[in-house]
Design an enzyme around this catalytic site. Structure first.
Site, PDB file in Angstrom:
ATOM      1  N   LEU A 436     -42.005  34.891 -68.900  1.00  0.00           N
ATOM      2  CA  LEU A 436     -42.089  33.388 -68.914  1.00  0.00           C
ATOM      3  C   LEU A 436     -43.346  33.155 -69.952  1.00  0.00           C
ATOM      4  O   LEU A 436     -43.411  32.094 -70.639  1.00  0.00           O
ATOM      5  CB  LEU A 436     -42.414  32.600 -67.835  1.00  0.00           C
ATOM      6  CG  LEU A 436     -41.228  32.695 -66.833  1.00  0.00           C
ATOM      7  CD1 LEU A 436     -41.670  31.927 -65.218  1.00  0.00           C
ATOM      8  CD2 LEU A 436     -40.027  31.954 -67.036  1.00  0.00           C
ATOM      9  N   GLY A 442     -52.418  38.576 -67.522  1.00  0.00           N
ATOM     10  CA  GLY A 442     -51.168  39.420 -67.491  1.00  0.00           C
ATOM     11  C   GLY A 442     -49.980  38.423 -67.706  1.00  0.00           C
ATOM     12  O   GLY A 442     -50.059  37.310 -67.977  1.00  0.00           O
ATOM     13  N   ASP A 554     -60.999  27.948 -65.381  1.00  0.00           N
ATOM     14  CA  ASP A 554     -60.192  27.841 -66.402  1.00  0.00           C
ATOM     15  C   ASP A 554     -58.995  26.778 -66.606  1.00  0.00           C
ATOM     16  O   ASP A 554     -57.933  27.036 -66.480  1.00  0.00           O
ATOM     17  CB  ASP A 554     -59.310  29.325 -66.527  1.00  0.00           C
ATOM     18  CG  ASP A 554     -58.580  29.566 -67.722  1.00  0.00           C
ATOM     19  OD1 ASP A 554     -59.204  29.071 -68.652  1.00  0.00           O
ATOM     20  OD2 ASP A 554     -57.480  30.167 -67.660  1.00  0.00           O
TER      21      ASP A 554
END
Length: 762
Positions: A436, A442, A554
């Site tokens: 995706l 990661g 984030d």
């Protein structure tokens, strides 16, 4: 020939007198054996050895002493005599002198039998035996027969007393199990006494004579019928009724040779001879002796043949007292052990509780500032677009497979624990077709679980440096967070140095895709406002309503996922802390994410809630302008969205002209008031000073006001007042005085003043 036979019988009766020493132990057995002795002499005369019997009487007297000193040696020699010439020796010892006593034996046995019956009941029999010697001379013939009974007694006495009878001389004293010793050494003369019960005590005295006595048993079988007639059968029958039934049953068996094997294997030869004799007469008398024997033998083992009866009670009491003491000791020890175990269990439980408390507090460090060394100045903007260059270090040497432990559910429940093999199957081996996207921590793969649930599997690059326990604690804290604008975690997986997180799959991609992807139609204004309001609610929940508070670290458009109805879901919250705790190395490539970083983070390395507010302001600018945070295609100096928008924001708030800021894809399809509010919110969020930035809850209220109707009803501030402020303040003072009771005022004055004020306003 008949006369000589009678003479030996009389001699047998006299021999008992000579054998008085054995009488000390005989009190119990005498009643049982007078008949046996009588029978034995009759058989002995048949053998025709009367002259030898005269010599034996003298020998019979010393033997009782010898058995005390060393019974085993003497019994051992008799065994051969028993096999070879038992009849000769036996008739010689008892019969020579007792020519007159034959009538006496008949008379004496009755008293002896009564004497024998009481001894089993009470310990006092020892004195009566001493007095009984006159009567016992008659019963003395029984001693020769006594050796035969002993072989049978071991089976009955082995439980309580049998060992004692053989032991009294020398061997029975050391252990209760001495019967085996006597069995090997004597021909079962010593060992059998215990089985016979009553004969056993006399046997202990007779051990010296057992050679002759043991020989007697062999001849008695033929003579026993005669002896049964001489001793009073009633006396013998008395013992039988009491407890002899078992012994009697054994007696019939004893006539046959099996009883000796029961006593011991070594003495079978001597035992068969006594067994027939015993079977003839002793069976009747032996039952009483068996009853009496249990008490007497233990005493013999303690002291000797003299104190058999009195000593028995004492050892019994000693055993009972010792058993009571041992039971008390066992109970005390068991209680002590139980207390020790309980204390240990309590300590373990306390330790486990403390450990759980410590683990629960591990997730409380989300608000702690991140040290400057842990990341580069540009790391904040690239938290989800970083690559780990550090080697993956695992703290597990073997693969570990985890199965799901709990169902995904409400608040406070643990997430599912998946096995790595299960995730490999779900993602088709982490194939590129299921990929995706790739972020700073990661890659993310689409997977289908066995229950047909679609999930997103994120392979973290943090490695195994953190440790399983710490990672589980962080994940558990994150998984407890539930909000309608936050992406829920389904589970996780730990396998060696692998760390994987499983989330619900959101099919409509993320905000970054819908704003900046080529070929997308873009988002209308209403959808943009909806997304901004939803993301603000989710972030405000993390900052203020979640315990412990979580700093996202984030916030960016790619971390705001969209459902099919464009409902916003904030994702990847808490992962930055996991990465920083694991000392993940952040690369310098921050293109596309660098523009989200707060200025204070670059200068001081500190992250707070206001850092997330700055990042959220950048997202608002993306929604307003449709530009990327960092766009290299823009002219030099305009690459950064924040720096390009600052002057335009100040101008738009002053002039309310939004054309320069609005996304060209929108055209003029937006609501001016909503655009103004969103521009104000974005300008406040990207202020340089962190302290002057608003809280996320304030931004949420600003967005909520966009959907609410104007509560002022078209009136400006200050125009809604219809009462004179001076009069209102006077009424407030009046109410205050009335509440505190300092002065008494009537309500009439209050109502009058209120009416006056109303009239004036009209």
């Amino acid at each position: 020939m008949t006369t000589p036979a009678q003479a030996p019988r009389e001699e047998v009766s006299l021999s008992p007198s000579l054998a008085s020493p054995p009488l000390m132990a005989l009190p119990p057995p005498q009643p049982s054996f007078p008949g046996d002795n009588a029978t034995s002499p009759t058989r002995e005369p048949t053998n025709g050895n009367p002259p030898e019997t005269t010599n034996t009487p003298a020998q019979s007297s010393p033997p009782p002493e010898t058995p005390l000193s060393s019974p085993p040696p003497e019994p051992s020699p008799p065994s051969p005599s028993l096999t070879g010439p038992p009849p000769t020796t036996i008739p010689v010892s008892p019969p020579p002198e007792p020519s007159p006593p034959p009538p006496l034996p008949t008379e004496a046995p009755p008293p002896a039998n009564p004497v024998s019956s009481p001894p089993p009941e009470s310990s006092p029999p020892p004195p009566p035996p001493t007095e009984a010697p006159p009567t016992t001379p008659i019963t003395s013939p029984s001693p020769p027969t006594n050796p035969p009974p002993p072989p049978e007694s071991p089976p009955s006495l082995p439980a309580p007393d049998p060992p004692s009878n053989p032991l009294p001389p020398p061997k029975l004293v050391p252990p209760s199990h001495s019967p085996p010793r006597h069995l090997p050494s004597p021909p079962a003369s010593e060992i059998p006494p215990p089985p016979r019960h009553l004969p056993s005590p006399p046997a202990s005295e007779r051990p010296s004579t057992p050679p002759s006595d043991s020989e007697h048993p062999s001849p008695p079988p033929p003579g026993h019928p005669k002896r049964r007639e001489q001793p009073p059968p009633p006396g013998s029958k008395r013992p039988t009724p009491s407890p002899p039934s078992p012994s009697d049953s054994k007696r019939p068996v004893h006539p046959s040779p099996p009883s000796p094997p029961e006593e011991t294997l070594p003495p079978p030869k001597p035992s068969p001879d006594p067994l027939p004799s015993n079977s003839s007469s002793p069976p009747t008398l032996l039952p009483p002796s068996s009853v009496v024997s249990p008490p007497s033998p233990p005493r013999k083992s303690v002291s000797g043949p003299d104190n058999p009866s009195p000593n028995n009670p004492t050892p019994v009491t000693d055993n009972s007292s010792s058993s009571g003491i041992s039971i008390a000791a066992v109970v005390g020890v068991s209680i002590g052990v139980a207390l020790v175990l309980l204390t240990l269990i309590g300590v373990v439980v306390c330790c486990l509780k403390k450990r759980k408390k410590r683990l629960s507090t591990i997730g409380g460090g989300y608000v702690m500032p991140t040290p400057m060394e842990s990341s580069s100045p540009r790391s904040d903007s690239a938290l989800l677009k970083t690559q780990s260059s550090a080697p993956l270090v695992g703290n597990r040497s073997s693969n570990r497979t985890y199965l799901s432990q709990s169902e995904p559910g409400g608040f406070g429940q643990s997430r599912e624990l998946f096995s790595y093999e299960e995730l490999v199957i779900a993602t088709n081996g982490f194939s590129d077709e299921n990929l995706l996207g790739e972020g700073g921590f990661g890659r993310v793969y689409k997977g289908v679980l066995p229950d047909e649930r679609v999930v997103a599997v994120k392979q973290l690059k943090i490695g195994g440096g953190q440790g399983d326990r710490e990672f589980k604690a962080e994940v558990d804290t994150i998984s407890r967070v539930h909000h309608r604008n936050l992406l829920s975690m389904v589970g996780y997986c730990i396998s060696e140095n692998r760390r994987l997180l499983i989330y619900d799959y959101v099919p409509n991609n993320n905000l970054y895709f819908h704003l900046h992807a080529a070929g997308t139609p873009g988002l209308d204004w209403a959808t943009r406002v909806k997304i901004a309001a939803g993301a603000a609610r989710g972030l405000a929940y993390l900052h203020e309503d979640c315990h412990p508070r979580i700093i996202h670290r984030d916030i960016k458009s790619s971390n705001i996922l969209l459902e099919n109805n464009f409902h916003a879901l904030v994702s990847d919250f808490g992962l930055a802390k996991l990465a920083l705790d694991c000392n993940t190395h952040i690369t310098t490539r921050v293109m596309g994410t660098f523009g989200y970083m707060a200025p204070e983070y670059a200068s001081s390395g500190k992250l707070t809630e206001k850092s997330d507010v700055f990042s959220f302001g950048v997202v608002l600018l993306e929604l307003i302008t449709g530009r990327k945070p960092v766009d290299a295609s823009q002219p030099l100096g305009d690459e950064s969205l924040v720096e390009w928008a600052r002057p335009l924001l100040s101008n738009a708030t002053e002039t309310e002209e939004f054309t320069a800021l609005a996304d060209p894809k929108l055209g003029r399809n937006y609501v001016g008031v909503e655009m103004f509010r969103m521009i104000e919110a974005a300008a406040a969020c990207i202020r340089h000073s962190a302290t002057k930035r608003p809280r996320m809850s304030q931004i949420v209220r600003a967005f909520d006001s966009l959907a609410e109707e104007d509560l002022t009803n078209g009136m400006r501030l200050g125009e809604s007042e219809i009462i004179n402020s001076a009069q209102q303040s006077a009424e407030i003072r009046l109410f205050r005085r009335m509440a505190f009771g300092s002065q008494n005022y009537s309500t009439d004055s209050l109502t009058r003043n209120s009416y006056i004020s109303k009239d004036e306003n009209l």
